[in-house]
Design an enzyme around this catalytic site. Structure first.
Site, PDB file in Angstrom:
ATOM      1  N   ASP A  31       0.862  -1.314   0.192  1.00 21.70           N
ATOM      2  CA  ASP A  31      -0.007  -0.114   0.140  1.00 21.70           C
ATOM      3  C   ASP A  31       0.882   1.308   0.385  1.00 21.70           C
ATOM      4  O   ASP A  31       1.781   1.405   1.339  1.00 21.70           O
ATOM      5  CB  ASP A  31      -1.035  -0.427   1.324  1.00 21.70           C
ATOM      6  CG  ASP A  31      -2.261   0.890   1.531  1.00 21.70           C
ATOM      7  OD1 ASP A  31      -1.937   1.858   0.474  1.00 21.70           O
ATOM      8  OD2 ASP A  31      -2.967   0.841   2.206  1.00 21.70           O
ATOM      9  N   ASP A  32       1.162   1.683  -1.231  1.00 17.69           N
ATOM     10  CA  ASP A  32       1.153   3.240  -1.403  1.00 17.69           C
ATOM     11  C   ASP A  32       2.894   2.847  -0.831  1.00 17.69           C
ATOM     12  O   ASP A  32       3.715   4.032  -0.627  1.00 17.69           O
ATOM     13  CB  ASP A  32       0.975   4.297  -0.177  1.00 17.69           C
ATOM     14  CG  ASP A  32      -0.470   4.746  -0.412  1.00 17.69           C
ATOM     15  OD1 ASP A  32      -0.752   4.421  -0.868  1.00 17.69           O
ATOM     16  OD2 ASP A  32      -0.808   5.396   0.518  1.00 17.69           O
ATOM     17  N   CYS A  71      -6.074   4.057  -4.337  1.00 22.05           N
ATOM     18  CA  CYS A  71      -6.250   2.804  -4.419  1.00 22.05           C
ATOM     19  C   CYS A  71      -7.511   2.264  -4.590  1.00 22.05           C
ATOM     20  O   CYS A  71      -6.956   0.971  -5.162  1.00 22.05           O
ATOM     21  CB  CYS A  71      -6.569   3.101  -1.647  1.00 22.05           C
ATOM     22  SG  CYS A  71      -4.802   3.395  -1.105  1.00 22.05           S
ATOM     23  N   ARG A  75      -7.042  -1.273  -7.436  1.00 19.80           N
ATOM     24  CA  ARG A  75      -7.477  -2.812  -6.981  1.00 19.80           C
ATOM     25  C   ARG A  75      -7.973  -3.260  -7.403  1.00 19.80           C
ATOM     26  O   ARG A  75      -8.812  -4.538  -7.873  1.00 19.80           O
ATOM     27  CB  ARG A  75      -7.942  -3.023  -5.241  1.00 19.80           C
ATOM     28  CG  ARG A  75      -6.679  -1.960  -4.295  1.00 19.80           C
ATOM     29  CD  ARG A  75      -6.781  -1.700  -3.220  1.00 19.80           C
ATOM     30  NE  ARG A  75      -5.295  -0.841  -2.792  1.00 19.80           N
ATOM     31  CZ  ARG A  75      -5.245  -1.460  -1.793  1.00 19.80           C
ATOM     32  NH1 ARG A  75      -5.339  -3.189  -1.112  1.00 19.80           N
ATOM     33  NH2 ARG A  75      -4.173  -1.440  -0.947  1.00 19.80           N
ATOM     34  N   LYS A 125      -6.594  -5.812   3.427  1.00 17.02           N
ATOM     35  CA  LYS A 125      -6.459  -3.962   3.368  1.00 17.02           C
ATOM     36  C   LYS A 125      -7.710  -4.541   1.851  1.00 17.02           C
ATOM     37  O   LYS A 125      -6.991  -4.468   0.997  1.00 17.02           O
ATOM     38  CB  LYS A 125      -6.666  -2.821   2.588  1.00 17.02           C
ATOM     39  CG  LYS A 125      -6.996  -2.135   1.631  1.00 17.02           C
ATOM     40  CD  LYS A 125      -5.671  -1.116   1.656  1.00 17.02           C
ATOM     41  CE  LYS A 125      -6.353   0.768   1.277  1.00 17.02           C
ATOM     42  NZ  LYS A 125      -5.569   1.409   1.401  1.00 17.02           N
ATOM     43  N   HIS A 127     -11.401  -1.936   0.577  1.00 14.95           N
ATOM     44  CA  HIS A 127     -10.874  -1.267   0.253  1.00 14.95           C
ATOM     45  C   HIS A 127     -11.654  -1.278  -0.856  1.00 14.95           C
ATOM     46  O   HIS A 127     -11.671  -0.561  -2.376  1.00 14.95           O
ATOM     47  CB  HIS A 127      -9.810  -0.568  -0.087  1.00 14.95           C
ATOM     48  CG  HIS A 127      -9.868   1.266   0.260  1.00 14.95           C
ATOM     49  ND1 HIS A 127      -9.009   1.861   0.126  1.00 14.95           N
ATOM     50  CD2 HIS A 127     -11.049   1.762  -0.152  1.00 14.95           C
ATOM     51  CE1 HIS A 127      -8.745   2.951  -0.095  1.00 14.95           C
ATOM     52  NE2 HIS A 127     -10.684   3.245  -0.160  1.00 14.95           N
ATOM     53  N   SER A 152      -9.746   1.153   3.741  1.00 15.27           N
ATOM     54  CA  SER A 152      -8.306   1.738   4.070  1.00 15.27           C
ATOM     55  C   SER A 152      -8.781   1.937   5.505  1.00 15.27           C
ATOM     56  O   SER A 152      -9.360   3.026   6.697  1.00 15.27           O
ATOM     57  CB  SER A 152      -7.606   3.424   3.640  1.00 15.27           C
ATOM     58  OG  SER A 152      -6.193   3.344   4.210  1.00 15.27           O
ATOM     59  N   HIS A 231       0.460   1.843   3.887  1.00 15.15           N
ATOM     60  CA  HIS A 231      -0.081   3.303   3.926  1.00 15.15           C
ATOM     61  C   HIS A 231       0.180   5.043   4.372  1.00 15.15           C
ATOM     62  O   HIS A 231       1.149   5.139   5.506  1.00 15.15           O
ATOM     63  CB  HIS A 231      -1.800   3.057   4.336  1.00 15.15           C
ATOM     64  CG  HIS A 231      -2.388   3.576   3.597  1.00 15.15           C
ATOM     65  ND1 HIS A 231      -3.246   4.966   3.968  1.00 15.15           N
ATOM     66  CD2 HIS A 231      -3.193   4.425   2.635  1.00 15.15           C
ATOM     67  CE1 HIS A 231      -3.656   5.929   4.062  1.00 15.15           C
ATOM     68  NE2 HIS A 231      -3.992   5.404   2.827  1.00 15.15           N
ATOM     69  N   ASP A 284      -0.108  -1.137  -5.319  1.00 23.36           N
ATOM     70  CA  ASP A 284      -1.459  -0.416  -5.366  1.00 23.36           C
ATOM     71  C   ASP A 284      -0.939   1.110  -6.394  1.00 23.36           C
ATOM     72  O   ASP A 284      -1.920   1.241  -7.380  1.00 23.36           O
ATOM     73  CB  ASP A 284      -2.472  -0.621  -4.292  1.00 23.36           C
ATOM     74  CG  ASP A 284      -2.177   0.665  -3.088  1.00 23.36           C
ATOM     75  OD1 ASP A 284      -0.900   0.499  -3.642  1.00 23.36           O
ATOM     76  OD2 ASP A 284      -2.862   1.056  -2.536  1.00 23.36           O
ATOM     77  N   ASN A 285       0.249   1.908  -6.271  1.00 20.85           N
ATOM     78  CA  ASN A 285       0.060   3.299  -6.341  1.00 20.85           C
ATOM     79  C   ASN A 285       1.397   3.540  -5.636  1.00 20.85           C
ATOM     80  O   ASN A 285       2.157   3.212  -4.829  1.00 20.85           O
ATOM     81  CB  ASN A 285      -0.995   3.947  -6.165  1.00 20.85           C
ATOM     82  CG  ASN A 285      -1.548   4.175  -4.519  1.00 20.85           C
ATOM     83  OD1 ASN A 285      -2.783   3.902  -4.030  1.00 20.85           O
ATOM     84  ND2 ASN A 285      -0.534   4.496  -3.795  1.00 20.85           N
ATOM     85  N   LYS A 305       1.891   9.598  -5.669  1.00 17.97           N
ATOM     86  CA  LYS A 305       0.919   9.619  -5.736  1.00 17.97           C
ATOM     87  C   LYS A 305      -0.185  10.585  -6.338  1.00 17.97           C
ATOM     88  O   LYS A 305      -0.240  11.504  -5.537  1.00 17.97           O
ATOM     89  CB  LYS A 305       0.044   9.377  -4.197  1.00 17.97           C
ATOM     90  CG  LYS A 305      -1.175   7.823  -3.951  1.00 17.97           C
ATOM     91  CD  LYS A 305      -1.892   7.998  -2.449  1.00 17.97           C
ATOM     92  CE  LYS A 305      -3.387   7.714  -2.310  1.00 17.97           C
ATOM     93  NZ  LYS A 305      -2.622   7.137  -0.922  1.00 17.97           N
TER      94      LYS A 305
END
Length: 503
Positions: A31-32, A71, A75, A125, A127, A152, A231, A284-285, A305
């Site tokens: 995540d992130d 996010c 996903r 997660k 989301h 999240s 995150h 994810d990003n 991001k």
């Protein structure tokens, strides 16, 4: 054909062979996490020995992309093999009280694999929506089991929660005015608020038990582990990694994720299925740059991001499969969109009867050959039919038709990254050679370069052809919100949200 094990295929030509055993799949989704965050991607102080081990023994990607710089849409695309504009998971992200979610008529990887005998589980997660009576939870999207937070983990007040031992409170206010974050087992809340210090241990135990149980039953399995810890906030870590790295809270959180990855890999070994399991890792990003040193790093890539620069959508990625995938590095183009069709090919499962944007990269993984992916499309966080694609990559060239900064990428010295860099159209588009200039610093001049003018014309044609195939689904986010939908372990309690606690 060197590298194909008896676990999967016995053949001299991958296109003409006999399957001897279905492979297992483990999909690790950070995540992130930015392009420059892992030790194996060059970060000098990140403690990621398990991911480094996967990179050393597997195939490491240098040109791998997600489909969105935030996010939920990212996903959705990962699990469906389709751009978020097709499924309607846009603009922005889903919230605890969102009415919409990943439409149930979309087909996830889990739903592709179940008909051919796979056990499926998600941990972490989600989301992709909660909805009325939990209608969008993983157990309604093809997963047999689920343990995790349905959105999240910053989407609930965290000011008084503990994120690091012995009692270091979480950094940042997180979302206030809503319920504390719940931990769910399938459709039931088992803890609210979640205990961050014990969360990764719970995830590790769940994942390990799932792997061992499936192996004992000799059933092929798909484990999806979308992590929370890196995150933007609140980052957290338990006693096994807190204070153990040189990189502060983000480094400790990343080490916690890496530790869980190590637990999963150990479980595969213990269960005797490591050589019959494709493990795929990515993110994810891009990183939340506005958090400065508490956030991630895009390395040499531009912005992070929320933007369609490479820092927002180009991700670390590793494919690991002992005896089948040979160690190495690939510069071929690939994407999260490609995971569904690739896993379907390897499992001999049927693809969904919809327009897919992913391509099968089996040959790239196993033979380290050419990728079938020739282009990558870049949508902003708020895609619209009015503007369409913001950028297109074709081969080594990337053309920006629009650029825009983002709050997520604030505080950087680059003036193109923060939210103050307003939407700007480019005609002609900004053209970059990403092999020579991966940082997207130096737009190529078209003057006196008929070859580049030809490239740009080809990109325009690719863009037009792609956009002609896109029918924007109704936005799930535009369905609005309903405070009554937020998950509470005491549904009838009053007054909400303060009464929603089962700790």
């Amino acid at each position: 054909m060197k590298g194909i094990s008896q676990v999967l295929l016995v053949c001299s030509n991958i296109l003409h062979c006999t399957q001897t055993s279905q492979p297992n799949f483990v999909l690790l989704f950070a995540d992130d996490l930015g392009y420059g965050d892992l030790g194996c991607y060059g970060h000098p102080t990140s403690l990621t020995p398990n991911l480094n081990r996967l990179a050393a023994g597997g195939l490491r990607f240098t040109d791998f992309y997600c489909s969105s710089p935030v996010c939920s849409p990212s996903r959705a695309s990962l699990l469906t093999g389709r751009y978020q504009t097709r499924s309607g998971v846009y603009p922005g992200v889903l919230y605890p009280d969102s009415i919409g979610g990943l439409p149930l008529n979309e087909t996830t990887i889990a739903e592709v694999l179940k008909p051919v005998g796979y056990a499926t589980a998600a941990v972490g997660k989600w989301h992709l929506g909660y909805g009325a009576n939990g209608m969008y939870l993983p157990t309604n999207q093809g997963f047999d089991q689920y343990l995790g937070i349905p959105y999240s983990h910053d989407m609930g007040p965290c000011k008084n929660l503990t994120c690091f031992p012995p009692d270091v409170k979480c950094f940042g206010l997180c979302d206030v005015g809503t319920v504390t974050v719940p931990l769910m087992r399938n459709e039931k809340i088992v803890q609210q608020p979640v205990n961050f210090l014990e969360l990764e241990k719970a995830y590790s135990d769940f994942a390990t038990n799932f792997i061992v149980t499936a192996a004992q039953k000799q059933q092929p399995f798909f484990l999806y582990y979308p992590a929370h810890v890196t995150h933007t906030l609140p980052q957290y870590a338990g006693t096994r990694t807190a204070g153990k790295t040189l990189r502060g809270p983000f480094g400790d959180a990343l080490a916690e994720f890496d530790h869980t990855v190590g637990d999963i890999m150990a479980a595969l070994e213990k269960a005797g299925v490591a050589n019959n399991t494709l493990v795929f890792f990515t993110s994810d990003n891009g990183p939340e740059l506005m958090r400065m040193s508490r956030g991630g790093s895009a390395g040499l890539l531009k912005c992070g991001k929320g933007t369609t620069y490479d820092g927002g959508m180009r991700e670390p990625a590793i494919a690991y499969w002992p005896g089948t995938i040979q160690p190495g590095v690939t510069h071929e183009l690939a994407s999260t969109l490609d995971i569904l069709p690739t896993m379907a090919r390897l499992a001999e499962a049927k693809l969904p009867s919809v327009a897919l944007d992913g391509v099968d990269i089996t040959e790239l993984l196993i033979q380290q050959g050419k990728s079938k992916r020739e282009t990558m499309m870049f949508y902003p966080t708020n895609p619209s039919e009015l503007y369409g694609l913001f950028a297109v990559r074709m081969g080594k060239y990337k053309a920006h038709f629009y650029t825009q900064g983002a709050t997520h990428s604030g505080t950087t010295p680059d003036a193109d990254c923060p939210v103050f860099a307003v939407l700007k159209a480019h005609d002609p588009p900004l053209l970059f050679d990403l092999e020579m200039d991966p940082s997207e610093y130096y737009p190529l001049s078209l003057s006196g370069r008929p070859d580049l003018q030809t490239v740009l014309e080809e990109i325009r044609q690719v863009k037009a052809q792609f956009e002609a195939t896109i029918v924007f689904a109704h936005s799930e986010m535009s369905k609005g919100t309903d405070k009554n939908l937020v998950p509470c372990c005491n549904p009838q309690c009053s007054p909400k949200p303060t009464c929603c606690s089962c700790a």
